[in-house]
Write an enzyme that holds these catalytic residues in place. Structure first.
Site, PDB file in Angstrom:
ATOM      1  N   ASP A  11       5.695  -3.276 -25.238  1.00 30.06           N
ATOM      2  CA  ASP A  11       5.789  -3.987 -23.841  1.00 30.06           C
ATOM      3  C   ASP A  11       6.021  -5.354 -23.943  1.00 30.06           C
ATOM      4  OD1 ASP A  11       5.422  -4.048 -20.799  1.00 30.06           O
ATOM      5  OD2 ASP A  11       5.438  -1.994 -21.455  1.00 30.06           O
ATOM      6  N   SER A  61       7.905  -3.505 -15.825  1.00 27.37           N
ATOM      7  CA  SER A  61       7.435  -2.117 -16.720  1.00 27.37           C
ATOM      8  C   SER A  61       8.096  -0.896 -15.958  1.00 27.37           C
ATOM      9  CB  SER A  61       5.980  -2.168 -17.310  1.00 27.37           C
ATOM     10  OG  SER A  61       5.623  -3.336 -17.880  1.00 27.37           O
ATOM     11  N   HIS A 122      12.434  -7.177   4.131  1.00 24.49           N
ATOM     12  CA  HIS A 122      12.557  -5.870   4.992  1.00 24.49           C
ATOM     13  C   HIS A 122      13.938  -5.595   5.229  1.00 24.49           C
ATOM     14  CE1 HIS A 122       8.295  -4.965   5.978  1.00 24.49           C
ATOM     15  NE2 HIS A 122       8.106  -6.201   5.844  1.00 24.49           N
ATOM     16  N   ARG A 152       7.341 -14.476   8.725  1.00 29.40           N
ATOM     17  CA  ARG A 152       6.290 -14.386   7.680  1.00 29.40           C
ATOM     18  C   ARG A 152       6.767 -14.287   6.143  1.00 29.40           C
ATOM     19  NH1 ARG A 152       1.480 -10.353   8.929  1.00 29.40           N
ATOM     20  NH2 ARG A 152       1.737  -9.651   6.953  1.00 29.40           N
ATOM     21  N   ARG A 183       8.391 -10.067  15.079  1.00 25.65           N
ATOM     22  CA  ARG A 183       8.075  -8.925  14.448  1.00 25.65           C
ATOM     23  C   ARG A 183       6.640  -8.324  14.534  1.00 25.65           C
ATOM     24  NH1 ARG A 183       7.989 -10.291   8.170  1.00 25.65           N
ATOM     25  NH2 ARG A 183       6.512  -8.488   8.140  1.00 25.65           N
ATOM     26  N   ASN A 256      10.358   0.888   4.707  1.00 29.26           N
ATOM     27  CA  ASN A 256      10.053   1.575   5.813  1.00 29.26           C
ATOM     28  C   ASN A 256       8.823   1.482   6.569  1.00 29.26           C
ATOM     29  OD1 ASN A 256       8.375   2.120   3.703  1.00 29.26           O
ATOM     30  ND2 ASN A 256       8.223   4.544   4.032  1.00 29.26           N
ATOM     31  N   ARG A 258       7.246  -0.836   8.007  1.00 26.55           N
ATOM     32  CA  ARG A 258       7.182  -1.661   9.551  1.00 26.55           C
ATOM     33  C   ARG A 258       8.215  -1.179  10.345  1.00 26.55           C
ATOM     34  NH1 ARG A 258       3.402  -5.227  10.015  1.00 26.55           N
ATOM     35  NH2 ARG A 258       2.281  -6.280   8.364  1.00 26.55           N
ATOM     36  N   HIS A 400       0.447 -11.898 -19.821  1.00 26.44           N
ATOM     37  CA  HIS A 400       0.251 -12.150 -18.761  1.00 26.44           C
ATOM     38  C   HIS A 400      -1.001 -13.233 -18.301  1.00 26.44           C
ATOM     39  CE1 HIS A 400       3.046 -10.076 -16.216  1.00 26.44           C
ATOM     40  NE2 HIS A 400       2.862  -8.951 -16.811  1.00 26.44           N
TER      41      HIS A 400
END
Length: 504
Positions: A11, A61, A122, A152, A183, A256, A258, A400
């Site tokens: 990884d 991953s 979205h 947003r 929204r 999906n 909102r 990380h």
């Protein structure tokens, strides 16, 4: 003697630029160096459209293991829709054909509604523009766009510009902006039905501030201190764009969460106490499946079931397999590798080694790699598995943290574990493919020398450990790994796997 294969996923072990930022190159890895000198190897692409993500997006991953196990590129919704718009296959989409043919034949209005911004979370303006173009192609008399403003995922006053862009596109295509609302009202997800009602009343009853210039109306809202997300309902006074019985509605949001509540009040459930009733005969189309329980709605891009993954295909052919990793990557070699399936297949064993309990992995860069290796070597020596997949997590999880010295220690630990694993596998007659799911430890510094904690866009290695001195391995992408494993096992690749065997 039957063939056996080991797939080892390192990884976060990408192929870097050999600069100072490339910890893997700069750290002593004697066994890795031996593998690269001794065995055929190549590069795999592990980011962007090669793994079904938007172009230029770094791999991860989840997506990596999904593509590896599936033996095909598994496209995310956004990319699938983008490709369909780009190559015009959307025009042949049976639900698109049914929506526009119905409207044309029955003289019905067509409504597009959704988040009108380039935020990309979205919805996509490109999808909306394409829908307008299709309406023009079908020569639909009345096409209305109902714009939910963002603020947003975009700047709070960027909406006016999006309305300008949309109107410019509609002028040469089809469609009129019929209504605008923030929204905050149209895309609630917490059952605040009083907010949803503002959107419902706008769409169905035409209740809102009347305006002749929608761009000017946006500016007036800004002047009053109300920005995109919270824009109060605005109605285009020049058209009657309300949604009526039997009209066609296309909700172009592809995410999906909102999009559900507005869909509920328009199509699923009367709420007389809130003054909202579903609209009879509505031909309602969702971009993607919003909720499995919804009845009577159409779906433009349905969820793909990934069938005949490597795990499923091996099980169906009576092969024994083992999936092993430590906690941090256990879901990846099981759930994601098996195409989003929790339950093991017949003759599929799993070994979960607990990851160390530390606050951050720079405190224990070797993680549980040695424990994984010990259990794996023992399993190899049992000589009962036709196929084994293992993930060594260190390059990614320690990568990380961005702490260079810790990443060096992680790389050393992985090199040692790879050695013991491969030597055991060779002794038991396994051939091995060693790959990564994406890069990380290969790019640990930014150009200014600050730590880089993110994944890299670099390709990843593909090493073929074999006794066959003539073998060569072609370059490819992660989707080619499963077909390559099947080649080692002397098995025919199933039709669903569109990746290629890389062994020449």
């Amino acid at each position: 003697m039957s063939k056996k294969a080991l797939l080892m996923i390192l990884d976060g072990w990408g192929l870097g630029d050999h600069g100072k930022d490339d910890v893997i190159f700069n750290t002593a890895t004697p066994y890795w160096d031996y593998l690269m000198e001794t065995y055929p190897h190549s590069q795999l692409q592990a980011s962007g459209e090669n793994v079904g993500l938007p172009d230029g997006q770094m791999g991860n991953s989840e997506v990596g293991h999904l593509n590896i196990g599936a033996g095909r590129v598994v496209y995310q919704d956004l990319v699938k829709i983008n490709l369909s718009c780009r190559d015009n296959s959307i025009l042949k989409n049976p639900e698109i054909v049914s929506a526009f043919s119905y409207a044309k034949e029955n003289g019905k209005n067509v409504h597009f509604m959704g988040l009108t911004s380039d935020g990309g979370v979205h919805s996509s303006l490109d999808h909306l523009f394409k829908l307008c173009d299709i309406a023009k192609e079908y020569n639909i008399e009345n096409t209305f766009v109902h714009c939910f403003m963002d603020g947003r995922d975009t700047d709070p006053k960027s909406g006016k510009g999006f309305i300008e862009q949309l109107e410019a596109h509609c002028a040469k295509s089809a469609g009129k902006v019929a209504s605008i609302i923030g929204r905050y009202y149209a895309m609630d997800r917490d059952k605040r039905w009083e907010r949803v009602k503002e959107a419902y009343d706008l769409l169905v009853n035409g209740i809102g501030k009347k305006a002749t210039d929608m761009v000017q109306a946006m500016q007036e809202s800004y002047d009053e201190g109300v920005t995109d997300e919270f824009i109060k309902p605005i109605v285009n006074a020049g058209v009657d764009g309300t949604i009526k019985e039997g009209d066609v509605v296309i909700f172009f949001n592809y995410r999906n969460d909102r999009a559900k509540e507005l869909t509920v009040v328009l199509t699923q459930q009367d709420m007389p106490e809130a003054g909202m009733h579903t609209i009879p005969g509505l031909q309602y189309y969702c971009m993607t499946p919003y909720d499995a329980s919804f009845k009577g709605v159409h779906i433009l891009f349905d969820k793909e079931n990934v069938v005949n993954t490597l795990g499923e295909y091996l099980a169906a052919n009576g092969k024994k397999q083992l999936h092993i990793a430590e906690t941090e990557k256990y879901a990846h070699v099981t759930f994601f590798f098996n195409g989003g399936r929790e339950t093991p297949y017949d003759n599929e064993d799993r070994i979960l080694v607990p990851s160390p309990k530390v606050a951050t992995y720079d405190l224990k860069p070797e993680m549980s790699a040695y424990e994984v290796k010990d259990k794996l070597v023992a399993a190899i020596n049992e000589n009962k598995y036709d196929f084994i997949v293992v993930n060594y997590a260190n390059g990614d999880m320690v990568g990380h943290t961005g702490i260079y010295e810790a990443i060096e220690k992680a790389v050393v630990a992985v090199d040692a574990c790879v050695k013991d694993t491969i030597e055991a596998a060779k002794a038991q007659g396994y051939e091995a493919i060693i790959i990564a799911d994406h890069g990380n430890a290969d790019h640990a510094l930014n150009e200014d020398g600050t730590p880089n904690t993110a994944h890299s866009l670099n390709p990843v290695p593909c090493v073929y450990v074999t006794e066959n001195k003539e073998a060569k391995v072609a370059d490819g992408r992660l989707a080619d790994v499963a077909p390559t494993i099947l080649h080692i096992l002397d098995m025919v690749q199933p039709a669903e796997m569109t990746g290629c065997n890389l062994i020449k």
